[in-house]
Structures are given as structure tokens and as C-alpha cells.
Design an enzyme around this catalytic site. Structure first.
Site, PDB file in Angstrom:
ATOM      1  CG  ASP A   1      45.931  97.447  48.087  1.00 58.96           C
ATOM      2  OD1 ASP A   1      44.882  97.850  48.622  1.00 58.96           O
ATOM      3  OD2 ASP A   1      47.055  97.803  48.469  1.00 58.96           O
TER       4      ASP A   1
ATOM      5  CG  ASP B   1      55.884  88.450  56.638  1.00 58.82           C
ATOM      6  OD1 ASP B   1      56.766  89.262  57.007  1.00 58.82           O
ATOM      7  OD2 ASP B   1      56.014  87.724  55.644  1.00 58.82           O
TER       8      ASP B   1
END
Length: 955
Positions: free
Chosen positions: A245, A658
Site C-alpha cells: 500500500d 476486521d
């Protein structure tokens, strides 16, 4: 795949598409020769970088043929609605091989009845006693100190509520076992439907996330990648994607080096059944490496591979300097050219040149990602998207090696030398877009992998979590392919950590959570998703509901997807799917393929399964059109006006994306499974430093506070989520608020000692009996939890200690952050301000003794100091009192010492290494001495025999 005029001719090597629709090669001419169907890469590894189109440079129309999943199951609307799947709708066997008695792939192992019933009875007993105790406390106030009594009762009521939220989901723990031999028999042995015995397992796409090579060393990431490439799973069904990223050339070239070394490492692991298959960990294992090895050439092979790995480490560790030197040389050359052009054009030589300080690739071209010296369109938040296939998709048939040691590092005769597909991905980033951190990167990988490989299952790992058990993926498949597996959204593995100090001072291993709470949730609707070491069903990430009472609804939606993907007018006329998934027809067409390939085999008891042998065919090779579409779906604007991050994929809007992602799946009715393997499935690293640990807990708690104040609060869950599962998720959002009451309760003993009062009027027998019964029940519950979970009492106690430490520091800061953000829109952060501590870097646990000051340490230090002062003041007052109240002193001192006992690991962390006490401790000790002295002189001193005070302040 059907021919397409937009697809370049075969002679064009790894092209990219220009605005006009042409394909232009960015690599050297011999790139194809360096990457063949076995996945080999050349030693010098050429680079091919694919740049995504901009909004005004959209890719041209692609063929409507859907991308096939691994195994190439042919998908069409007619076959889906009336083909093989419907033929098995009644669950009847379709072949002689299916008439055999069904052998389950998994089984549930219940906890011993004596232990679990005793555990539930004790929990009920403690709940009843707590009820009577709180009733007694409310009815018997301390009239002499109503303020002290009131604070204590409020705190105790909250603690009881918090304990109930934590205890209720623990009442149904289970253990599960898998049978890998049955899995192999069903999916990899010859049968009438699969005469050649090709693997019939579904494809697996593995995601590895990385953001900053400076914080996440490339060597660690490379070892994680190597452990994935060497995993024991059918090679042609496995694909690995690295998400960088940060778009750093260092990560790119490190991955290229790892891909090159994999040519030796993977065959070595297969030949000698190496475990673990992380080279760094394997070569550091102490003991006899030849134990259990049967091949006579093992020692020779190991020595050669070890030497090659040492060279790999040198190359990767030297990449930073290599890239800098290379870039400096190219930039100097560019400056000379620019200066020469300036002179030749007759311009004023005194005018300074504006030559960008670019970062250069090994092939002499600009790196399209982030430059070392940030420039326009080359910074961490502003760079092009990049896709590079490091290892090409392998063939479906084994490719055996040879004994030619000039070509191979080791003798690979009769060893399959194929390598899984390996892809480097860095999504496009541009100013003005919210890229949604890790969740956005994971969603980009979901779309890219759907276009390129479309494995129906996805395993996600952090870059520092490697595969410790090469059979881990097969363990997950046992659950997904078993009866009822089509209702499982993910299989979560426990996190295990290396490099933690032997005493686990700060409960870094989190064994209470992973071995008690998660096992208990497995007996409900399933464990929460913890961010890594999790195997997903792809269509669960797409927002599908689980099959309920058959697959009719699922079949209808999948058939609609297939129809729209094949009918351009239908696709454009319906706004639902583009709004939900985006404008890529190839991506939409991959969804029903992934749904079909992820089904269990059709056999008795499993309706609507897929036919045996459906996934044994070869898969189509990647072509330029496919790569162009993969680049399109990682553009920064692709998610605009879609449901990505809202209902589809990883969910946005929280630091703990998550937990929210798992919550959404459970809220739609999916189940999850907790898979605890005999040999740890994955291992990673954890911070052993006190400050780093506090900041880790702060991030988790901040995410929980965000969940509490959002629509992902379990209070708003629908009827698809079971009651106790809802309680567990409610506790996830509530637990940080316990810190408010905990910090008050930690000060109550000191306030009691200062004031000479206590939380009760008198230490009578009733209060002591209640306290004794509640404490004994808690201890017995802990012992039973230790019995059925397998952890130790020391680990349980360490968790209790750090619960208090974290509750009085990180959790409190998280609540403060959350309230300020919700009420005032203000974001605050707690950062490190100074560093002191370990100098002996040869010590494996040197970081444990490092003291990095942070504002999070202020509340626990204050609690310790205040309680120590209170003990000194109370003892001195009681000794010199005319009528000493020893019962109140003993009660207050006992609870103060109990608080200090919980704080012991924190105090030990402040002391650093023995004999190397940090300066900050001396500062706080001096302040403590001064405060105690000032308080001491304010205490009325004892009177002598004449009744005259001997010193101090007298009224």
C-alpha cells in the site's frame, strides 16, 4: 477465452494499454523467456509495470466471457439453472463412488461433561451471590461516608454487568478436529469422475498486506511469501498476492528476490518435508536438523540452500543502498543531459535546473510508485497503481525437475518444481480520495484476484504472520467442504507469536482471548474475525446471504449475475449490480463462478453440491486484457457510488475493520469456525515493549469505541444473529468503558485510607463472607477455564494483570478519543516522546527493557503513587491515633496492596533492565518523596507526656 481484437498479438510481451487502445511493452524483449509456465523467473528478473487508466482513459470493452475459477468449471446460465447442480438437488448420489458411506471431514469434540457442567454451575452460583451481594450493598450504606459508598456501589454494579457480558458467551465451548486423510481421498485420489487423480480442491487466493517497508522489514515479508509458496496445497490452485500500500520500490524488488529464491526453496521443502517452511525460522531451529530425514542427500541440499538464503538476506538488506546508489547515478546522468540541452538551446546557464529526483528501477525506467524523495504523482498518497506477475500461473500437470546441478541448486528428480502464481499489487492513490487504509487495500485485492485467479476462498495474512503448518489451508478446507460448510463464511485460526519473553510480562500472547473466549464463541455462531490468519468464503465477502433451506435464493441471484455479465444491454439497464460491485463486467461474471467452485461435493446429506471432478480441468493463462481489467478495478475511483466498504468486502469506518467485517457476516446469518491445529497454523510477531503494547491495545480499544457509537453496535443486530453471539459483540463495544469505573475503583482504597473511612460501615461477617464466596468462585472458574482451554494459571493471571494496566491507561484514552470524536469532532493521538533503556542489542529480549515515555503511562503511575502515599499516611495516623481503627486500616491497606499487585508488571517495565533504571523513574521517585514529606508534616504529631506537641502544625 474468445478472441478479441483488443488483445495484443502473441509476440507482444506483457503489454500495457495506452489511451488509444494500443498495447505497449514496458519490459525487455526476453521477459517471456524468463517466466515460463513452471513459474520460473530469471536471475536478473526484468520488470514489467502496468499503469492503470485514468478517468479519461478507460479501458476498451473486454470480452464478456467470465473468468473461470481454478479448475475451469464451465459456467453458463443454462447449466446453472438446470444442470449438474440441480441434478443433485435432492442429495441423491450421482455415481457409484458416492454410494460409499459418507466419511465426515470434521468432527466436534465436546468438553468433558464434568468440567463444563461444573463451570456453568459455578458461573450461575457466582451470578446469584453477586445479586445478593449488590442488594446487600445497596441496602446497607455507609452513613459516615456516603460519597465513598456511592462511588463503590456504582462501580460494583458496572463490574457485575461487564462480567455477565463476558461470561455468558463462555458457557458453550467446543473443540474441533479435522481428518486430512479423508480430504485427500475425496479430492485427490483417482475416481470414475476424476480418473487421473488431479486435485479437485477449490482455488485459494492468499493476501499478504504491507504498507511501509521501513516499519515492516522486507526480509520478514519475503519469508512470509516463501512460506506461502511452499505450502502443501495443489500448486495450480494456489495464488499469492502481496499488497504494497506504500507503493515502494524496495518492497517490489524484495519480492522479486524472494520469487527468484523460491525456485530453490520450494522444491527443497517438498523433497525433504521441511517444517516450518519459513527459511529464517527453519535455519534458526536448534537441534539436529537431520532428525526424521530419510534422504541421504539432505545435509548437502540443506547446506546449499542455506548458503543461497544467506546470500538472499544480504541482497535484500542491501536493496535500500542499492536503490539509492542506482537512483543517484541515473539522476546525475539526467542532470548532465538537462544541462547539456540547456547550453545547446542557448538558454542562460545560470538558471537552475528543475530535474526531479526520481527513483529508478533496475531496467533504467522511472518507478511509477512512491519515490524515495517524494515528487508529484510519486508520493505515498499520490501514485499510480501497479500490477506485476512475479511468477506466472503454473500448468495443471506436475513438472518434474532433474539432477542437473548446473541448472538446479539441488537434485530435484521426481520433485514437482512448479511454483504458485505470485502477484505484486499496489493500488492507485490520488489526492482527494479516501483510501480507507488496510480495508481499502484488501478490497482492491479482492477485485484484482477475482479477475486474475478467482479462487473461491481467500486466506489473508499480515506480512509478519507466516505459515507455520504447511497443511493449514487443507485444515480450513475440511470445514468448508464438509456437510454444512456452505454456511460457513470464514475459518479463523488462533494467532501465535514468537519472540515473546518467557514470562510474557504484558500478556502479549493473548492466550485467554485465543484459547478461552474464541473457543467459547465457536460453540455459538462462531469466533470474531481478528484481522489475520483467516480463510474466507469469497461470496460471503460479496454481501451474499448464506443458504437457508436450500439454495434457491442463492441460485437465483447467481443466475442473474451470469445473465447480466453475458448480456451487455441487461448489465447497463440494471443499475443494481454496477451500484453494488462497480462497472467491471468481468468481475461480476466471476461471482457465480466462485460460488459454484466453493460448494462442497454433491453426496448424501449435501444438497446442491457440485459434481466431483468439476475443478480438475486446466485454467486459462493470463492475457493482457485480463491484466488491464485487473488494473482498472484497483483504480482509486472504481469504488465511487458502489457498496464496497459498506455492504461488500471489508467494511470501512473503523480502526478495527476486521471485527466489523465479521460482525456484518454474522448479522446476515453466516457461521464461522475456530480451527485450532495440533501444530500451530500461523505464527507472527508481537510487541514485547510496554509502550508498544499499550499503543496496540489503544488501537483495539479505539476501534471498539467506534463500533459502540456506530450502526455496527450489536444492539442493532437483526434476528439472524444468535442471542449469545449478540452479547459477545456487545461486549466488544462496551469493554473500554469499564476503564472509567476501574480507574475510580483503583483510587478508592487510597481515598479510604486518606479519609479514614471505608466502603462499608464496618468490616462485618456478612461483607467478608460475600467477598470470600465471590473470590473463591472466580478462582474456581479460572481453574476450570484452564482445564478446558489448555492454558496455564500463570497465563491467566498475567492476562488479569494487564487487563487492569490496559484498563487504566489505553482503554481510558480510547474512551476519551471516542467521546471527543463523536461529540466535538476532535481527533487526538498519544505519541512517544522519549526513549531510554536497553543497550545490549545482542539480547533477544532487549526491547523488553526499553522505556519509551508516553502519556498513557500517567494514570497507572498516578494510581501507584497515590496508593503508596495513602498506605504511608494511614499507617502513621493509625499508629499515633488515640483510638486506632485497625479494621478500616487493614481493609484499606489490603485493597491498596491488591491494586499494586495488579500494577506490578507495569512498575517492573518502568524499571527497565536490572541495574539500568531509567531517569524517568528517579524523577517520579523524587516527586513521590517530596509529596510524602509534605503530607507528613501536615499530620498532627503525637503528644508527649505533658500534652504538648513535639512538632508539626498545631491548630
Amino acid at each position: 477465452m474468445a478472441s478479441n481484437p483488443n488483445v495484443p498479438p502473441p509476440g507482444q510481451n506483457n503489454p500495457r494499454r495506452t489511451m488509444s487502445g494500443r498495447f505497449v511493452s514496458n519490459s525487455r524483449d526476453d521477459h517471456d523467456q524468463s517466466m515460463d509456465m513452471t513459474g520460473d523467473v530469471s536471475a536478473d528478473f526484468p520488470y514489467t509495470v502496468h499503469i492503470p487508466p485514468t478517468p479519461d482513459n478507460q479501458p476498451m470493452s473486454e470480452p464478456n466471457t467470465p473468468r473461470d475459477a481454478y479448475g475451469n468449471p464451465v459456467w453458463s446460465k443454462d447449466e446453472y439453472t438446470s444442470g449438474a447442480a440441480d441434478a443433485n438437488a435432492t442429495g441423491e448420489p450421482t455415481s457409484p463412488s458416492q454410494t460409499k458411506k459418507r466419511r465426515p471431514l470434521t468432527r466436534k469434540v465436546s468438553i468433558s461433561a464434568g468440567i463444563i457442567y461444573s463451570y456453568r454451575a459455578l458461573a450461575l452460583l457466582r451470578l446469584v451471590v453477586l445479586g445478593f451481594f449488590l442488594t446487600w450493598r445497596v441496602k446497607n450504606p455507609n452513613r459516615d461516608a456516603m460519597w465513598l459508598w456511592g462511588m463503590s456501589v456504582v462501580c460494583e454494579l458496572w463490574f457485575a454487568f461487564s462480567w455477565i457480558l463476558d461470561q455468558l458467551p463462555k458457557l458453550c465451548p467446543v473443540n474441533r478436529l479435522t481428518d486430512l486423510a479423508v480430504l485427500k481421498d475425496k479430492f485427490e485420489k483417482p475416481s470414475p469422475e476424476n480418473p487421473r487423480g488431479r486435485p479437485d480442491l477449490p482455488g485459494m487466493d492468499v493476501f499478504v498486506s504491507s504498507a511501509d517497508p521501513e516499519k515492516e522489514p522486507p526480509l520478514i515479508t519475503a519469508n512470509t511469501i516463501l512460506s506461502i509458496l511452499a505450502a502443501d496445497y495443489p500448486v495450480e490452485k494456489l495464488a499469492c498476492y502481496l499488497s504494497d500500500d506504500g507503493g515502494a520500490l524496495l518492497s517490489f524488488e524484495s519480492l522479486a528476490e524472494a520469487a527468484s529464491f523460491a525456485r530453490a526453496w520450494v522444491p527443497f521443502c517438498r523433497k525433504h518435508a521441511i517444517e516450518p517452511r519459513n527459511p529464517e525460522t527453519y535455519f534458526l531451529i536448534r537441534g539436529d536438523p537431520t532428525k526424521g530425514k530419510v534422504r541421504t542427500d539432505f545435509v548437502k541440499d540443506r547446506r546449499r540452500v542455506k548458503r543461497e538464503y544467506d546470500e538472499l538476506k544480504v541482497r535484500i538488506n542491501g536493496l535500500t543502498d542499492s536503490i539509492r546508489r542506482r537512483s543517484d547515478a541515473y539522476n546525475a546522468h539526467e542532470e548532465i543531459r538537462a544541462k547539456r540541452h540547456q547550453i545547446e538551446s542557448g538558454a542562460d546557464p545560470s538558471i537552475p535546473l528543475n530535474v526531479p529526483k526520481a527513483t529508478w528501477m533496475a531496467d533504467g525506467t522511472h518507478w511509477p510508485g512512491t519515490w524515495v524523495i517524494s515528487g508529484k504523482e510519486h508520493s505515498k498518497g499520490d501514485h499510480a497503481g501497479i500490477i506485476q506477475v512475479m511468477l506466472a500461473p503454473p500448468s495443471c500437470d506436475p513438472v518434474m525437475g532433474s539432477n542437473d546441478l548446473e541448472e538446479n541448486l539441488i537434485d530435484t528428480t521426481d520433485i514437482d518444481v512448479r511454483l504458485p502464481m505470485l502477484v505484486y499489487v499496489s493500488r492507485e492513490k490520488r489526492p482527494g480520495y479516501d483510501h480507507n487504509k488496510k480495508a481499502g487495500a484488501m478490497n482492491a485485492l479482492v477485485r484484482t484476484s477475482a479477475v486474475m485467479s478467482n479462487g473461491p476462498f481467500i486466506l489473508n495474512l499480515d506480512c509478519d504472520h507466516y505459515i507455520f503448518n504447511s497443511l493449514a489451508m487443507r485444515e480450513a478446507m475440511c470445514f468448508m467442504m464438509d456437510r454444512g460448510g456452505d454456511r460457513i463464511c470464514y475459518v479463523q485460526f488462533p494467532q501465535r507469536f514468537e519472540g515473546v519473553d518467557p514470562n510474557d510480562r504484558y500478556a502479549n500472547r493473548n492466550t485467554v482471548f485465543f484459547d478461552i473466549n474464541m473457543r467459547a464463541l465457536d460453540g455459538l455462531q462462531g469466533p470474531v474475525y481478528v484481522g489475520t490468519g483467516c480463510c474466507f468464503r469469497r461470496i460471503a465477502l460479496y454481501g451474499f446471504d448464506p443458504p437457508r433451506g436450500g439454495h434457491k435464493k442463492l441460485k437465483k441471484k447467481a443466475a442473474l449475475l451470469a445473465q447480466m455479465a453475458n448480456d451487455e444491454d441487461e448489465f447497463e439497464s440494471r443499475g443494481l449490480l454496477p451500484k453494488q460491485y462497480g462497472q467491471s463486467k468481468i468481475f461480476v461474471a466471476s461471482i457465480p463462478v466462485a460460488e459454484f467452485a466453493g460448494r462442497p461435493l454433491a453426496e448424501p446429506g449435501i444438497p446442491h453440491g457440485r459434481p466431483a471432478g468439476a475443478l480438475t480441468g486446466p485454467r486459462e493463462p493470463l492475457d493482457a486484457a485480463t491484466v488491464a481489467e485487473a488494473i482498472n478495478v484497483i483504480s482509486c475511483y472504481y469504488e465511487d457510488k458502489t457498496e464496497w466498504g459498506g455492504r461488500v468486502g471489508w467494511i470501512y469506518g473503523s480502526v478495527t475493520e476486521d471485527v466489523v467485517t465479521g460482525f456484518r457476516m454474522h448479522n446476515r446469518g453466516w457461521k464461522s469456525i475456530y480451527c485450532v491445529t495440533k501444530r500451530d497454523a500461523f505464527r507472527g510477531t508481537a510487541p514485547i515493549n510496554l509502550t508498544d503494547r499499550l499503543h496496540q491495545v489503544l488501537r483495539w480499544a479505539t476501534g471498539s469505541v467506534e463500533i459502540f457509537f456506530s450502526r455496527n453496535n450489536a444492539i442493532f443486530a437483526n434476528s439472524h444473529m444468535k442471542f449469545l453471539q449478540r452479547v459477545a459483540y456487545l461486549n466488544v463495544g462496551v469493554y473500554p468503558f469499564t476503564s472509567i469505573f476501574l480507574i475510580v475503583y483503583c483510587f478508592l482504597p487510597a481515598l479510604s485510607l486518606f479519609s479514614g473511612q471505608f466502603i462499608v460501615q464496618n468490616l462485618n461477617v456478612t461483607f467478608l463472607v460475600y467477598l470470600l464466596v465471590i473470590s473463591v468462585c472466580l478462582c474456581l472458574l479460572a481453574i476450570l477455564e484452564v482445564k478446558w482451554s489448555g492454558i496455564t494459571l500463570e497465563e491467566w493471571w498475567r492476562n488479569e494483570q494487564f487487563w487492569v494496566i490496559g484498563g487504566t491507561s489505553a482503554h481510558l484514552a480510547a474512551v476519551l478519543q471516542g467521546l471527543l470524536k463523536v461529540m466535538a469532532g476532535v481527533d487526538i493521538s498519544f505519541t512517544l516522546t522519549s526513549k531510554s533503556g536497553a543497550e545490549d542489542m545482542d539480547d533477544e529480549f532487549a526491547d523488553l527493557y526499553v522505556v519509551k515515555w508516553t502519556a498513557l503511562m500517567i494514570p497507572p503511575i498516578t494510581i501507584m503513587i497515590v496508593n503508596l502515599i495513602a498506605i504511608a499516611v494511614a499507617i502513621s495516623r493509625t499508629i499515633y491515633a488515640v483510638l486506632p481503627q485497625w479494621s478500616k486500616l487493614l481493609g484499606g491497606v489490603f485493597f491498596s496492596l491488591w491494586v499494586l499487585l495488579y500494577m506490578y508488571p507495569f512498575a517492573k517495565g518502568l524499571m527497565g533492565r536490572r541495574g539500568r533504571t531509567p531517569t524517568i523513574v528517579y524523577v517520579w521517585s523524587g516527586m513521590l518523596a517530596i509529596v510524602i514529606s509534605l503530607l507528613w508534616v501536615t499530620i498532627s504529631p503525637p503528644e508527649n507526656s505533658t500534652g504538648v506537641a513535639t512538632g508539626g502544625f498545631n491548630p
